[in-house]
Design a protein around this motif. Structure first.
Motif, PDB file in Angstrom:
ATOM      1  N   ALA A   1      46.620  39.538  59.216  1.00 12.41           N
ATOM      2  CA  ALA A   1      45.268  39.040  58.836  1.00 12.41           C
ATOM      3  C   ALA A   1      45.597  37.985  57.722  1.00 12.41           C
ATOM      4  O   ALA A   1      46.349  38.012  57.018  1.00 12.41           O
ATOM      5  N   THR A   2      44.180  37.429  57.378  1.00  8.66           N
ATOM      6  CA  THR A   2      44.030  36.723  56.318  1.00  8.66           C
ATOM      7  C   THR A   2      43.043  37.546  55.239  1.00  8.66           C
ATOM      8  O   THR A   2      41.955  37.600  55.977  1.00  8.66           O
ATOM      9  N   ALA A   3      43.416  37.752  54.151  1.00  8.53           N
ATOM     10  CA  ALA A   3      42.571  38.534  53.413  1.00  8.53           C
ATOM     11  C   ALA A   3      42.267  37.813  51.923  1.00  8.53           C
ATOM     12  O   ALA A   3      43.460  37.190  51.420  1.00  8.53           O
ATOM     13  N   ARG A   4      41.322  37.374  51.642  1.00  6.17           N
ATOM     14  CA  ARG A   4      40.783  36.785  50.309  1.00  6.17           C
ATOM     15  C   ARG A   4      39.932  37.679  49.656  1.00  6.17           C
ATOM     16  O   ARG A   4      38.842  38.050  49.888  1.00  6.17           O
ATOM     17  N   ARG A   5      40.176  37.462  48.204  1.00  2.26           N
ATOM     18  CA  ARG A   5      39.352  37.999  47.238  1.00  2.26           C
ATOM     19  C   ARG A   5      38.815  39.452  47.570  1.00  2.26           C
ATOM     20  O   ARG A   5      37.576  39.696  47.598  1.00  2.26           O
ATOM     21  N   VAL A   6      39.877  40.281  47.864  1.00  3.23           N
ATOM     22  CA  VAL A   6      39.431  41.845  48.259  1.00  3.23           C
ATOM     23  C   VAL A   6      39.871  42.542  46.820  1.00  3.23           C
ATOM     24  O   VAL A   6      40.871  42.293  46.317  1.00  3.23           O
TER      25      VAL A   6
ATOM     26  N   GLU B   1      48.505  37.107  55.337  1.00  3.67           N
ATOM     27  CA  GLU B   1      48.325  36.074  54.259  1.00  3.67           C
ATOM     28  C   GLU B   1      47.306  36.527  53.169  1.00  3.67           C
ATOM     29  O   GLU B   1      46.187  36.785  53.537  1.00  3.67           O
ATOM     30  N   LEU B   2      47.823  36.869  51.888  1.00  2.00           N
ATOM     31  CA  LEU B   2      46.843  37.526  50.773  1.00  2.00           C
ATOM     32  C   LEU B   2      46.525  36.291  49.965  1.00  2.00           C
ATOM     33  O   LEU B   2      47.355  35.594  49.440  1.00  2.00           O
ATOM     34  N   ASP B   3      45.414  36.581  49.436  1.00  2.00           N
ATOM     35  CA  ASP B   3      45.073  35.501  48.366  1.00  2.00           C
ATOM     36  C   ASP B   3      44.058  36.429  47.383  1.00  2.00           C
ATOM     37  O   ASP B   3      42.735  36.612  47.827  1.00  2.00           O
ATOM     38  N   GLU B   4      44.505  36.641  46.524  1.00  2.00           N
ATOM     39  CA  GLU B   4      43.585  37.434  45.532  1.00  2.00           C
ATOM     40  C   GLU B   4      43.084  38.830  45.806  1.00  2.00           C
ATOM     41  O   GLU B   4      42.206  39.266  45.804  1.00  2.00           O
ATOM     42  N   VAL B   5      44.036  39.188  46.643  1.00  2.00           N
ATOM     43  CA  VAL B   5      43.899  40.859  47.095  1.00  2.00           C
ATOM     44  C   VAL B   5      44.234  41.813  45.891  1.00  2.00           C
ATOM     45  O   VAL B   5      45.586  42.046  45.928  1.00  2.00           O
TER      46      VAL B   5
ATOM     47  N   VAL C   1      56.551  45.029  52.494  1.00  2.38           N
ATOM     48  CA  VAL C   1      56.282  44.772  51.119  1.00  2.38           C
ATOM     49  C   VAL C   1      56.750  43.058  50.743  1.00  2.38           C
ATOM     50  O   VAL C   1      56.232  42.466  50.031  1.00  2.38           O
ATOM     51  N   GLN C   2      57.658  42.705  51.898  1.00  6.85           N
ATOM     52  CA  GLN C   2      58.189  41.268  51.573  1.00  6.85           C
ATOM     53  C   GLN C   2      56.582  40.215  51.726  1.00  6.85           C
ATOM     54  O   GLN C   2      57.108  39.134  51.497  1.00  6.85           O
TER      55      GLN C   2
ATOM     56  N   GLY D   1      50.446  36.943  47.006  1.00  8.48           N
ATOM     57  CA  GLY D   1      49.088  36.747  46.836  1.00  8.48           C
ATOM     58  C   GLY D   1      48.460  38.005  46.350  1.00  8.48           C
ATOM     59  O   GLY D   1      47.021  37.971  46.254  1.00  8.48           O
ATOM     60  N   ALA D   2      49.186  39.310  46.608  1.00  4.42           N
ATOM     61  CA  ALA D   2      48.528  40.703  46.074  1.00  4.42           C
ATOM     62  C   ALA D   2      48.579  40.638  44.584  1.00  4.42           C
ATOM     63  O   ALA D   2      49.368  39.857  43.870  1.00  4.42           O
ATOM     64  N   ILE D   3      47.705  41.436  43.930  1.00  2.00           N
ATOM     65  CA  ILE D   3      47.664  41.592  42.473  1.00  2.00           C
ATOM     66  C   ILE D   3      47.928  43.127  42.260  1.00  2.00           C
ATOM     67  O   ILE D   3      47.120  43.806  42.748  1.00  2.00           O
ATOM     68  N   ILE D   4      49.080  43.425  41.669  1.00  3.28           N
ATOM     69  CA  ILE D   4      49.071  44.916  41.411  1.00  3.28           C
ATOM     70  C   ILE D   4      49.436  45.215  39.827  1.00  3.28           C
ATOM     71  O   ILE D   4      50.049  44.185  39.294  1.00  3.28           O
ATOM     72  N   CYS D   5      49.371  46.243  39.427  1.00  2.18           N
ATOM     73  CA  CYS D   5      49.729  46.695  37.873  1.00  2.18           C
ATOM     74  C   CYS D   5      51.213  46.950  37.788  1.00  2.18           C
ATOM     75  O   CYS D   5      51.730  47.171  38.771  1.00  2.18           O
TER      76      CYS D   5
END
Length: 82
Positions: free
Chosen positions: A11-16, A32-36, A49-50, A54-58
């Protein structure tokens, strides 16, 4: 919220953003992740995980996924040398 399996494979996921969600399994293979933004979410298992680009994690989540990221990159984690 509680999500059993969040399947984003291909999937393509944006701003989630999923703060406070408990996710039993996150599938991101070929995604395809963008600002997830996964900060604040509880992630029990991640498949693909590879493909987390595009994901944001702590930092805490990074420590949890570090072994899987290392395996995906072909890095062997061994004990400290004696």
């Amino acid at each position: 919220c509680r999500i059993g399996t969040l399947d984003l494979a291909g999937a393509t996921a944006r701003r989630v953003s999923l703060p406070g969600c408990v996710i039993d399994e996150l599938v991101v293979s070929r995604a395809e992740l963008d600002e997830v933004d996964l900060r604040g979410a509880s992630l029990d298992r991640i498949e693909g995980v590879q493909d987390l680009a595009g994901a944001i994690i702590c930092a805490e989540q990074l420590l949890d996924v570090a072994p899987a990221l290392a395996r995906a990159a072909g890095i062997t984690i061994g004990p400290w040398p004696v």
